[in-house]
Design a protein around this motif. Sequence first.
Motif, mmCIF file in Angstrom:
data_model
loop_
_atom_site.group_PDB
_atom_site.id
_atom_site.type_symbol
_atom_site.label_atom_id
_atom_site.label_comp_id
_atom_site.label_asym_id
_atom_site.label_seq_id
_atom_site.Cartn_x
_atom_site.Cartn_y
_atom_site.Cartn_z
ATOM 1 N N PHE A 174 0.828 -1.204 0.000
ATOM 2 C CA PHE A 174 0.000 0.000 0.000
ATOM 3 C C PHE A 174 0.862 1.252 0.000
ATOM 4 N N TYR A 175 1.830 1.305 0.912
ATOM 5 C CA TYR A 175 2.662 2.500 1.023
ATOM 6 C C TYR A 175 3.689 2.593 -0.103
ATOM 7 N N GLY A 176 4.097 1.446 -0.668
ATOM 8 C CA GLY A 176 5.003 1.480 -1.802
ATOM 9 C C GLY A 176 4.349 2.116 -3.019
ATOM 10 N N LEU A 177 3.084 1.757 -3.262
ATOM 11 C CA LEU A 177 2.343 2.373 -4.375
ATOM 12 C C LEU A 177 2.086 3.850 -4.097
ATOM 13 N N ARG A 178 1.802 4.163 -2.848
ATOM 14 C CA ARG A 178 1.540 5.553 -2.482
ATOM 15 C C ARG A 178 2.798 6.418 -2.625
ATOM 16 N N ALA A 179 3.961 5.822 -2.329
ATOM 17 C CA ALA A 179 5.213 6.572 -2.406
ATOM 18 C C ALA A 179 5.832 6.521 -3.796
ATOM 19 N N HIS A 180 5.217 5.772 -4.736
ATOM 20 C CA HIS A 180 5.754 5.594 -6.089
ATOM 21 C C HIS A 180 7.166 5.013 -6.033
ATOM 22 N N SER A 181 7.391 4.067 -5.119
ATOM 23 C CA SER A 181 8.719 3.483 -4.933
ATOM 24 C C SER A 181 8.756 2.066 -5.465
ATOM 25 N N LEU A 182 9.532 1.858 -6.548
ATOM 26 C CA LEU A 182 9.679 0.520 -7.088
ATOM 27 C C LEU A 182 10.437 -0.371 -6.101
ATOM 28 N N ALA A 183 11.435 0.191 -5.425
ATOM 29 C CA ALA A 183 12.203 -0.591 -4.453
ATOM 30 C C ALA A 183 11.290 -1.122 -3.347
ATOM 31 N N LEU A 184 10.358 -0.270 -2.895
ATOM 32 C CA LEU A 184 9.446 -0.675 -1.834
ATOM 33 C C LEU A 184 8.455 -1.723 -2.340
ATOM 34 N N VAL A 185 7.952 -1.523 -3.554
ATOM 35 C CA VAL A 185 7.013 -2.485 -4.133
ATOM 36 C C VAL A 185 7.706 -3.817 -4.395
ATOM 37 N N SER A 186 8.954 -3.747 -4.912
ATOM 38 C CA SER A 186 9.696 -4.978 -5.170
ATOM 39 C C SER A 186 10.008 -5.703 -3.869
ATOM 40 N N ASP A 187 10.286 -4.948 -2.819
ATOM 41 C CA ASP A 187 10.527 -5.560 -1.520
ATOM 42 C C ASP A 187 9.246 -6.204 -0.994
ATOM 43 N N ALA A 188 8.098 -5.586 -1.256
ATOM 44 C CA ALA A 188 6.824 -6.195 -0.871
ATOM 45 C C ALA A 188 6.603 -7.500 -1.633
ATOM 46 N N GLY A 189 6.996 -7.499 -2.924
ATOM 47 C CA GLY A 189 6.887 -8.727 -3.703
ATOM 48 C C GLY A 189 7.764 -9.832 -3.153
ATOM 49 N N HIS A 190 8.972 -9.455 -2.744
ATOM 50 C CA HIS A 190 9.865 -10.430 -2.132
ATOM 51 C C HIS A 190 9.279 -10.928 -0.811
ATOM 52 N N ASN A 191 8.702 -10.029 -0.036
ATOM 53 C CA ASN A 191 8.057 -10.428 1.215
ATOM 54 C C ASN A 191 6.868 -11.351 0.961
ATOM 55 N N ALA A 192 6.153 -11.104 -0.149
ATOM 56 C CA ALA A 192 5.025 -11.974 -0.492
ATOM 57 C C ALA A 192 5.516 -13.384 -0.796
ATOM 58 N N SER A 193 6.655 -13.474 -1.481
ATOM 59 C CA SER A 193 7.221 -14.793 -1.741
ATOM 60 C C SER A 193 7.648 -15.460 -0.436
ATOM 61 N N ASP A 194 8.069 -14.646 0.518
ATOM 62 C CA ASP A 194 8.427 -15.197 1.816
ATOM 63 C C ASP A 194 7.203 -15.735 2.545
ATOM 64 N N ALA A 195 6.079 -15.042 2.404
ATOM 65 C CA ALA A 195 4.845 -15.534 3.020
ATOM 66 C C ALA A 195 4.482 -16.893 2.434
ATOM 67 N N LEU A 196 4.633 -17.014 1.116
ATOM 68 C CA LEU A 196 4.376 -18.300 0.470
ATOM 69 C C LEU A 196 5.362 -19.351 0.971
ATOM 70 N N ALA A 197 6.635 -18.952 1.096
ATOM 71 C CA ALA A 197 7.657 -19.885 1.569
ATOM 72 C C ALA A 197 7.361 -20.361 2.993
ATOM 73 N N LEU A 198 6.987 -19.422 3.847
ATOM 74 C CA LEU A 198 6.684 -19.783 5.231
ATOM 75 C C LEU A 198 5.459 -20.696 5.311
ATOM 76 N N GLY A 199 4.443 -20.377 4.505
ATOM 77 C CA GLY A 199 3.247 -21.211 4.497
ATOM 78 C C GLY A 199 3.538 -22.627 4.030
ATOM 79 N N LEU A 200 4.318 -22.738 2.944
ATOM 80 C CA LEU A 200 4.669 -24.064 2.441
ATOM 81 C C LEU A 200 5.574 -24.808 3.420
#
Length: 315
Positions: A30-56
């Motif tokens: 949410f805040y990455g899109l609001r701040a127009h930060s690709l680094a923040l959005v990409s980090d959120a994407g990496h965190n999302a993959s971590d959520a998948l990793a933790l769940g699996l």
Amino acid sequence: MAGHTHGATSGRLLWISLALTITFVAVELFYGLRAHSLALVSDAGHNASDALALGLAAYAVWVARRPAGPGNTFGYHRVAILTAWFNAAALVVIAIVILIEAWSVFLHPQPHLQSGLMMGVAAVALVMNTVIAYWLQGDSHHSMNARAAYIHMAGDALSSLGVLIAGAIVHYTGWTLADPIVSVMIALFILYSSWEIIIDATNVLLEGTPKGMDVPALVAAIRSIPCVQDVHDLHVWTVGDGINFLSCHIVLPDEFTVIQSSTVVSAVNHKLHDSFGIGHATIQAEIGDCSGCNMDPEELFCFLESHSHGCGHDH
């Protein structure tokens, strides 16, 4: 002398880590899109993959406890290997997407980056990812499943640090290209950290030699057992985390009785377990010739027993 698998020290920690990560992904995106930060959005994407990793990873720990049955005699230990491979492959895809997006930003820079917001969210992410990585560190040394989850979280901690640095550069210098540059660095780190897991998991699925296993030394150790004249048809592979299997044929003198042969096989099993961590071995004894063993049968029996249970003395 069965081997055992090392799952997560606490499945509860994995589920707590998963809940924290999912919550933070939503906030960071949410805040990455609001701040127009690709680094923040990409980090959120990496965190999302971590959520998948933790769940699996949590699922793999749970399902690996299911007992073996007639339809699956090895049990479900390889679920952890499959999840590790899938997690690493998903990271590779995410890294490629980040690189593509970073290239787009290089061509069309974002003029208005909210660096303060970037730094604030990244600081929270750094703390959260570091704590979760610390929780998982212990299991990462002996479980590929836990190692995949740990690398996800440790990588995210470094990624969050990178976003924090990029935000500081943008804030104090106005150089907005720092954002996509950090994104590229995050993507390259993801690719690097994923590659080893993909190689290791693929080796297990192809029933390759367990990582770090010295096969010549293993053969030499078996031959060091008195009266083992030869070793052949040797196969060693990994079923799941911490569970290595072996099968081989050993050649014994032709005057050996069944009891003596069984004693030698028992000694080989102990050697494999104690020196190489192989808890499951199928060893077929073959009768050869009389050469290569000058021990009296009684002396041999006592010698081998003393190297396993103690030759009739107190254990």
